[in-house]
Design a protein around this motif. Sequence first.
Motif, short mmCIF file in Angstrom:
data_model
loop_
_atom_site.label_atom_id
_atom_site.label_comp_id
_atom_site.label_asym_id
_atom_site.label_seq_id
_atom_site.Cartn_x
_atom_site.Cartn_y
_atom_site.Cartn_z
N TYR A 184 0.61 -1.23 0.12
CA TYR A 184 -0.09 0.02 -0.09
C TYR A 184 0.74 1.14 0.00
O TYR A 184 0.32 2.33 -0.63
N TRP A 185 1.89 1.14 0.67
CA TRP A 185 2.86 2.33 0.99
C TRP A 185 3.71 2.75 -0.12
O TRP A 185 4.67 3.55 -0.39
N GLU A 186 4.02 1.34 -1.13
CA GLU A 186 4.84 1.80 -2.30
C GLU A 186 4.34 2.94 -3.05
O GLU A 186 3.21 2.86 -3.41
N PRO A 187 5.24 3.96 -3.22
CA PRO A 187 4.73 5.41 -3.85
C PRO A 187 3.67 5.30 -4.95
O PRO A 187 2.70 5.90 -5.24
N ARG A 188 4.24 4.44 -5.91
CA ARG A 188 3.29 4.45 -7.33
C ARG A 188 2.20 3.65 -6.90
O ARG A 188 0.97 3.93 -7.57
N PHE A 189 2.09 2.52 -6.24
CA PHE A 189 0.79 1.99 -5.81
C PHE A 189 -0.14 2.71 -4.82
O PHE A 189 -1.26 2.89 -5.39
N GLU A 190 0.46 3.26 -3.88
CA GLU A 190 -0.35 4.38 -3.26
C GLU A 190 -1.15 5.26 -4.22
O GLU A 190 -2.42 5.51 -3.91
N ARG A 191 -0.37 5.82 -5.05
CA ARG A 191 -0.96 6.82 -5.98
C ARG A 191 -2.04 6.30 -6.85
O ARG A 191 -3.10 6.98 -6.67
N ALA A 192 -1.72 5.20 -7.34
CA ALA A 192 -2.89 4.50 -8.31
C ALA A 192 -4.06 4.06 -7.36
O ALA A 192 -5.50 4.22 -7.72
N PHE A 193 -3.63 3.76 -6.22
CA PHE A 193 -5.10 3.01 -5.22
C PHE A 193 -5.74 4.07 -4.93
O PHE A 193 -6.92 4.17 -5.04
N ARG A 194 -5.08 5.36 -4.53
CA ARG A 194 -5.81 6.26 -3.88
C ARG A 194 -6.59 6.91 -4.99
O ARG A 194 -7.79 7.65 -4.81
#
Length: 215
Positions: A184-194
Amino acid sequence: MDVSEPTRLGEHELSDGRRLACAEWGPADGVAVLLCPGVATSRRLGFGTDVVDALGVRLISVDRPGLGASDPAPGRTLRNWADDVDEFAAGSGIDDLSVVGYSAGGPFAMTCAAAGVADRAAIVAGADEFTALEQPLPADLRNMVDAVAADPAAAEESFTEFGDPDRLWSLITAFSPETDLAVYWEPRFERAFRQAMADGFTQGPAGYARDTALP
């Protein structure tokens, strides 16, 4: 991990005039796999999108009614979702469909399988179907399940008041184990998830609330 943007975005008009918004990755003539996304997230967040071309998989994600860009369907039930998917598949030229439910998308995937709309189903991290768990639930979750069972309309109203992408993100990360938080806190994934969650609330919280209290 790959969180690439969809290859194709589109809409499908149902027989009652409602529109279902969809996103796709992989070859348009590939093996059709429908993703039922997690809580309040839109069609724009797929999974395994870096391997679908090599595997020949046509990964399809559809916004549920009232979420993202799909028209609302007041009073809808889980079975209504299976009917929508059945019509969507027929109109999209799909006669052999597999379905994957992630988290809160699990009940929607199981409904498609139970109705015979999907030939194969997989559930990933499907613990959001709390009523199916045999072990005792934490008090806050048990209270939520009991509230929905006792008065679904009141529970749906309370979810509407609570529904907000930032609140849900805080709740998800507050109760996730370290293994999940690393993703969740991996920057690219967090950005896409949010972003997918923000898209899910484009029409407000009503779609999320209905999802959570569905009969």
